[in-house]
Design a protein around this motif. Structure first.
Motif, PDB file in Angstrom:
ATOM      1  N   ILE A 104       0.765  -1.267  -0.082  1.00 19.07           N
ATOM      2  CA  ILE A 104       0.092  -0.044   0.081  1.00 19.07           C
ATOM      3  C   ILE A 104       0.838   1.413  -0.025  1.00 19.07           C
ATOM      4  CG2 ILE A 104      -2.026  -1.011   0.981  1.00 19.07           C
ATOM      5  CD1 ILE A 104      -1.365   0.350   3.646  1.00 19.07           C
ATOM      6  N   GLY A 105       2.091   1.082   0.218  1.00 18.99           N
ATOM      7  CA  GLY A 105       3.177   2.222   0.164  1.00 18.99           C
ATOM      8  C   GLY A 105       3.007   2.860  -1.327  1.00 18.99           C
ATOM      9  N   LYS A 106       2.881   1.756  -2.211  1.00 20.36           N
ATOM     10  CA  LYS A 106       2.537   2.325  -3.546  1.00 20.36           C
ATOM     11  C   LYS A 106       1.747   3.494  -3.967  1.00 20.36           C
ATOM     12  CE  LYS A 106       5.226  -1.523  -5.503  1.00 20.36           C
ATOM     13  NZ  LYS A 106       5.128  -2.878  -6.572  1.00 20.36           N
ATOM     14  N   TYR A 107       0.955   3.597  -3.187  1.00 22.09           N
ATOM     15  CA  TYR A 107      -0.218   4.618  -3.287  1.00 22.09           C
ATOM     16  C   TYR A 107       0.197   5.904  -3.090  1.00 22.09           C
ATOM     17  CZ  TYR A 107      -4.248   1.637  -3.778  1.00 22.09           C
ATOM     18  OH  TYR A 107      -5.196   0.547  -4.040  1.00 22.09           O
ATOM     19  N   SER A 108       1.454   6.078  -2.726  1.00 23.49           N
ATOM     20  CA  SER A 108       2.241   7.616  -2.500  1.00 23.49           C
ATOM     21  C   SER A 108       2.412   8.127  -3.965  1.00 23.49           C
ATOM     22  CB  SER A 108       3.399   7.537  -1.747  1.00 23.49           C
ATOM     23  OG  SER A 108       4.715   7.006  -2.468  1.00 23.49           O
ATOM     24  N   LEU A 109       2.420   9.578  -4.129  1.00 22.82           N
ATOM     25  CA  LEU A 109       2.536  10.196  -5.312  1.00 22.82           C
ATOM     26  C   LEU A 109       3.958   9.984  -5.796  1.00 22.82           C
ATOM     27  CD1 LEU A 109       0.550  13.406  -4.573  1.00 22.82           C
ATOM     28  CD2 LEU A 109      -0.239  11.621  -6.313  1.00 22.82           C
ATOM     29  N   LYS A 110       4.805   9.890  -4.907  1.00 20.65           N
ATOM     30  CA  LYS A 110       6.230   9.781  -5.202  1.00 20.65           C
ATOM     31  C   LYS A 110       6.597   8.306  -5.772  1.00 20.65           C
ATOM     32  CE  LYS A 110      10.527  11.145  -3.161  1.00 20.65           C
ATOM     33  NZ  LYS A 110      11.284  11.495  -1.906  1.00 20.65           N
ATOM     34  N   PHE A 111       5.806   7.329  -5.278  1.00 14.49           N
ATOM     35  CA  PHE A 111       6.184   6.112  -6.132  1.00 14.49           C
ATOM     36  C   PHE A 111       5.228   6.218  -7.367  1.00 14.49           C
ATOM     37  CE2 PHE A 111       5.041   1.953  -7.394  1.00 14.49           C
ATOM     38  CZ  PHE A 111       6.105   1.074  -7.113  1.00 14.49           C
ATOM     39  N   GLN A 112       4.279   6.676  -7.218  1.00 12.66           N
ATOM     40  CA  GLN A 112       3.566   6.764  -8.826  1.00 12.66           C
ATOM     41  C   GLN A 112       4.337   7.239  -9.870  1.00 12.66           C
ATOM     42  OE1 GLN A 112       1.163   4.943  -9.846  1.00 12.66           O
ATOM     43  NE2 GLN A 112       1.304   3.984  -7.644  1.00 12.66           N
ATOM     44  N   LYS A 113       5.139   8.389  -9.099  1.00 15.46           N
ATOM     45  CA  LYS A 113       6.071   9.106 -10.190  1.00 15.46           C
ATOM     46  C   LYS A 113       7.193   8.282 -10.431  1.00 15.46           C
ATOM     47  CE  LYS A 113       5.091  13.842  -8.670  1.00 15.46           C
ATOM     48  NZ  LYS A 113       5.589  15.235  -7.949  1.00 15.46           N
ATOM     49  N   ARG A 114       7.820   7.633  -9.797  1.00 19.81           N
ATOM     50  CA  ARG A 114       8.860   6.912  -9.992  1.00 19.81           C
ATOM     51  C   ARG A 114       8.526   5.477 -11.144  1.00 19.81           C
ATOM     52  NH1 ARG A 114      13.628   4.771  -8.549  1.00 19.81           N
ATOM     53  NH2 ARG A 114      14.228   2.620  -8.561  1.00 19.81           N
ATOM     54  N   ILE A 115       7.496   5.086 -11.047  1.00 18.74           N
ATOM     55  CA  ILE A 115       6.981   3.775 -11.820  1.00 18.74           C
ATOM     56  C   ILE A 115       6.669   4.632 -13.125  1.00 18.74           C
ATOM     57  CG2 ILE A 115       4.767   3.981 -11.482  1.00 18.74           C
ATOM     58  CD1 ILE A 115       4.534   0.636 -11.224  1.00 18.74           C
ATOM     59  N   ARG A 116       6.411   5.689 -13.160  1.00 22.22           N
ATOM     60  CA  ARG A 116       6.283   6.272 -14.565  1.00 22.22           C
ATOM     61  C   ARG A 116       7.432   7.011 -15.067  1.00 22.22           C
ATOM     62  NH1 ARG A 116       1.462   6.240 -11.958  1.00 22.22           N
ATOM     63  NH2 ARG A 116      -0.594   6.194 -13.334  1.00 22.22           N
ATOM     64  N   GLY A 117       8.761   6.734 -14.500  1.00 22.76           N
ATOM     65  CA  GLY A 117       9.964   7.172 -14.914  1.00 22.76           C
ATOM     66  C   GLY A 117      10.880   8.009 -14.136  1.00 22.76           C
ATOM     67  N   SER A 118      10.376   8.346 -12.782  1.00 18.47           N
ATOM     68  CA  SER A 118      11.159   9.233 -12.126  1.00 18.47           C
ATOM     69  C   SER A 118      12.259   8.362 -11.708  1.00 18.47           C
ATOM     70  CB  SER A 118      10.413   9.900 -10.806  1.00 18.47           C
ATOM     71  OG  SER A 118      11.217  10.241  -9.831  1.00 18.47           O
ATOM     72  N   GLU A 119      13.537   9.019 -11.140  1.00 18.03           N
ATOM     73  CA  GLU A 119      14.648   8.297 -10.677  1.00 18.03           C
ATOM     74  C   GLU A 119      14.759   8.252  -9.233  1.00 18.03           C
ATOM     75  OE1 GLU A 119      16.994   6.680 -12.509  1.00 18.03           O
ATOM     76  OE2 GLU A 119      15.877   7.294 -14.437  1.00 18.03           O
ATOM     77  N   GLU A 120      13.656   9.066  -8.496  1.00 17.20           N
ATOM     78  CA  GLU A 120      13.656   9.145  -7.074  1.00 17.20           C
ATOM     79  C   GLU A 120      13.425   7.601  -6.611  1.00 17.20           C
ATOM     80  OE1 GLU A 120      12.587  12.558  -4.294  1.00 17.20           O
ATOM     81  OE2 GLU A 120      11.655  12.705  -5.811  1.00 17.20           O
ATOM     82  N   ARG A 121      14.376   7.320  -5.450  1.00 16.30           N
ATOM     83  CA  ARG A 121      14.173   6.082  -4.660  1.00 16.30           C
ATOM     84  C   ARG A 121      12.959   6.278  -3.726  1.00 16.30           C
ATOM     85  NH1 ARG A 121      17.642   1.843  -5.202  1.00 16.30           N
ATOM     86  NH2 ARG A 121      16.789   1.282  -3.002  1.00 16.30           N
ATOM     87  N   VAL A 122      12.170   5.210  -3.409  1.00 15.83           N
ATOM     88  CA  VAL A 122      10.920   5.306  -2.736  1.00 15.83           C
ATOM     89  C   VAL A 122      10.896   3.884  -1.849  1.00 15.83           C
ATOM     90  CG1 VAL A 122       8.442   6.054  -2.296  1.00 15.83           C
ATOM     91  CG2 VAL A 122       9.685   6.707  -4.342  1.00 15.83           C
ATOM     92  N   ASP A 123      10.594   4.158  -0.439  1.00 15.44           N
ATOM     93  CA  ASP A 123      10.394   2.899   0.382  1.00 15.44           C
ATOM     94  C   ASP A 123       8.886   2.631   0.535  1.00 15.44           C
ATOM     95  OD1 ASP A 123       9.948   1.404   2.476  1.00 15.44           O
ATOM     96  OD2 ASP A 123      10.796   2.486   4.063  1.00 15.44           O
TER      97      ASP A 123
END
Length: 712
Positions: free
Chosen positions: A49-68
């Motif tokens: 459920i941590g994948k519901y964060s906006l930061k993770f959704q940006k990452r899966i769409r190409g952002s380089e930022e690491r997300v826990d």
């Protein structure tokens, strides 16, 4: 927003809700094998459920930022308290591994559970739009004994963790590949049918005066006992009694009767594994039998891909593995090792050569066995000619059922050799005795002693066997030995204990340096093995040498055997074997859990990560030396120097390597005999530079002293 879990190579998107629900259904299905569907379903539903964060959704769409993304579901469960906190460990560790509980002073950067619960997380509350947290009531079962409560919950966490890891991988794999790519093999019912067809002709032999008639009696009884209720069993069968096929007959019938999922053979030596796996594959079909140990390479061809996939999670009906693989997986905290654990549930588990269960970790191993017996719907069989006295290590209420009919009478019938005690003899007397023999095996306690005795006998037909020879070399030597024995030619073999189990050799006489009673009985099993010689002409001689030598980890075993001999106890009696193990376990005491593994699960403090590092059945106090004498090994060495470490090359390298203890390594290194293979492998792997120190007769020469030097 479309909340995504994965995007595959084709650009197709997997909705996060679909991944969570798919993982939940799989995780629940796996946990249902031990009555914990709701717990498994909840764990799978909340793990990402941590994948519901906006930061993770940006990452899966190409952002380089690491997300826990793993800590969010763990924190949600932790804050709900109660039983949900057990799921926190599984969710927090589904990538990084099960964490230690830790302490109140741990901060957010710590890898412990309490530390991670203080970590600042991205906002993941959007999960509430799509996911409803399931209600958890009581655990699927309660611990029988209050004092075992913490270990009980640690095992439940491990099993749920395994369900989650496997479910997560499988759901992701199916999406990424667009289809199911695994083959679980045939059903237990089908395999039992194949087995029954294979043995049908054997069952007509009722002549109990013949070896085959006795084997049939044992086999029939084991198959009939397959109808018994689940529990703990022993199969105490003398050498030559056919325990491999009989134990398989019991396991398949038992699994069929109780709708169990698989049969798992746990074996101490890879040599026995290869032998048994071949027998099982011949009867049941190779696609149904998975070998899982360090010497098996399923990655080398596309044809073996299904077996490689099955090795990840033991998704085959018959598994053949090692003590090391089985117990280190149970006590590991890593996702790759724990992934298979849930498939232990609802299985028949056979510990072949059960006397080889590791003494240094016997208490935690027996505790784990007791857990899977009580709570995970398993039956366990302890299979050996020399049963360890485990009753005092088990809870009183656990009963052990013997599967061998008329056990003592079977041992009398299969007796093919007399054991004689020579007491203390000189090196010279041992040599003289061996030189007078035509076909004899001499087993010594150390590699150095075996080399010294071998070098003292200068005759044709004399062979040396030990782990100072790499395995490909030993196999060639064994082929020559078997051929000479078959022809009746002179054949004297000087060996270490490696021939005591899993090596089918048949000598007229066996000489065994004093060791544990189980080792002596196993050695005697190489004497008149086929029963073709008159009993009166076949002897196993026990002896001590008039020299001092250090035998790693064997001092207590030897002292207890000496004590029993001084009391005029016969090693051929089952009561003596029982007494030997009782004395050994009594004297070992707390050292049966030498690293206090069980104490690391106490008062709600679970040290998963710590135990994962410390639980090692084979201590890493050896160095590996590659012997580049054959064309294949030279080619592998060249590739290692160019490519460095790869799994494929390490597996190919294995059959050409010898392991040596630290002290011998230091002498060889000081003499300039060894070189580094590559930068990747410099700490534990070396190459023999002076190949003259490795001979076809004896392998690696260990008689090196400080001060010797090799000049290149």
């Amino acid at each position: 927003m479309r909340y995504l879990a994965h995007i595959n190579d084709k650009g197709e998107e997997q909705l996060l809700k679909n991944h969570l629900e798919g993982s939940a259904l799989l995780c629940g299905k796996f946990a249902d094998n031990f009555g914990a569907y709701e717990w498994g379903y909840c764990c799978g539903l909340l793990h990402d459920i941590g994948k519901y964060s906006l930061k993770f959704q940006k990452r899966i769409r190409g952002s380089e930022e690491r997300v826990d993304h793993s800590t969010a579901g763990a924190k949600l469960c932790w804050d709900k308290k109660g039983f949900y906190q057990f799921l926190s460990y599984c969710i927090a560790g589904h990538h990084a591994g099960l964490p230690d509980t830790g302490g109140d002073s741990d901060v957010g950067t710590c890898g412990t559970m309490t530390g991670r619960m203080k970590k600042k997380l991205e906002d993941y509350q959007a999960y509430e739009e799509e996911i409803e947290i399931p209600v958890l009531k009581n655990p699927p079962f309660q611990p029988v004994k209050e004092e075992n409560r913490d270990f009980f919950f640690s095992m439940l966490i491990r099993m749920l963790y395994s369900c989650l890891v496997d479910a997560d991988y499988l759901d992701t794999e199916i999406f990424m590949n667009g289809k199911e790519i695994r083959n679980s093999g045939e059903s237990i019912e089908t395999l039992y049918g194949k087995f029954a067809e294979r043995i049908s002709g054997w069952l007509d032999n009722n002549d109990l005066t013949t070896i085959n008639g006795r084997r049939t009696e044992i086999l029939k009884h084991c198959i009939k006992m397959g109808e018994a209720e689940k529990g703990l069993f022993r199969l105490t069968v003398p050498t030559g009694g056919g325990k491999t096929v009989s134990s398989l007959g019991f396991a398949l019938r038992h699994a069929k009767e109780h709708h169990m999922n698989r049969v798992i053979y746990v074996i101490p030596y890879t040599s026995i594994i290869e032998q048994n796996a071949k027998i099982f594959a011949d009867i049941l079909g190779a696609g149904n039998v998975l070998e899982n140990h360090c010497n098996v390479d399923y990655e080398s061809s596309e044809e073996l891909k299904p077996m490689q996939l099955a090795a990840e999670n033991w998704d085959k009906p018959v598994i053949v593995t090692t003590n090391v693989q089985f117990f280190e997986s149970i006590f590991s905290n890593k996702s790759s090792k724990c992934r298979k654990l849930h498939n232990i549930a609802n299985s028949v588990i056979i510990f072949d050569e059960a006397q080889m269960l590791p003494n240094d970790y016997l208490k935690p191993c027996i505790s784990a066995i007791e857990q899977i017996l009580r709570y995970y719907r398993c039956s366990v069989v302890l299979c050996t000619a020399t049963q360890p006295a485990l009753k005092n290590l088990l809870s009183e209420e656990i009963k052990i059922t013997e599967l061998c009919p008329r056990m003592e009478e079977q041992f009398s019938f299969f007796k093919r050799v007399s054991i004689k005690n020579l007491n203390k003899i000189s090196h010279e007397e041992l040599i003289q005795r061996l030189e007078r023999e035509n076909q004899a095996l001499c087993i010594l306690n150390t590699k150095k002693c075996a080399q010294q005795v071998f070098q003292s006998i200068e005759e044709e037909g004399v062979y040396h066997l030990s782990t100072s020879m790499y395995s490909a070399h030993r196999k060639r030597a064994l082929d020559e030995i078997r051929e000479r024995l078959r022809k009746g030619e002179k054949c004297i073999v000087v060996s270490t204990s490696l021939v005591e189990a899993g090596v089918d050799l048949d000598f007229q006489a066996v000489y065994r340096q004093l060791a544990g009673v189980d080792s002596i009985i196993q050695a005697a099993g190489r004497c008149n093995r086929e029963g073709k010689r008159p009993f009166s002409q076949c002897f196993t001689y026990i002896f001590s040498l008039d020299l001092k030598e250090y035998v790693p980890g064997q001092r207590q075993q030897i002292e207890i055997a000496e004590s029993l001999l001084s009391d005029n106890k016969s090693f051929e009696e089952l009561e003596t074997i029982k007494r030997y193990f009782e004395m050994l376990y009594h004297f070992r005491g707390d050292s049966l859990d030498k690293k206090d593994i069980l104490k690391k699960f106490n008062r709600g403090n679970f040290q998963f990560s710590t135990v994962g590092k410390e639980f090692r059945l084979i201590e890493e106090n050896t160095k590996t030396i590659m012997i580049p004498k054959e064309e294949e090994s030279k080619e592998i060495l060249d590739l290692l120097k160019i490519k460095g470490f790869t799994k494929e090359l390490m597996r190919r390298m294995g059959p050409y390597c010898v392991n040596v203890y630290e002290n011998d390594f230091r002498k060889m290194f000081a003499a300039g005999m060894l070189g580094e293979i590559s930068e990747d492998l410099k700490d534990d792997y070396f190459v023999l530079r002076d190949t003259e120190k490795y001979t076809d007769e004896m392998g690696l020469n260990l008689n090196i002293e400080y001060g010797e030097a090799v000049i290149f």
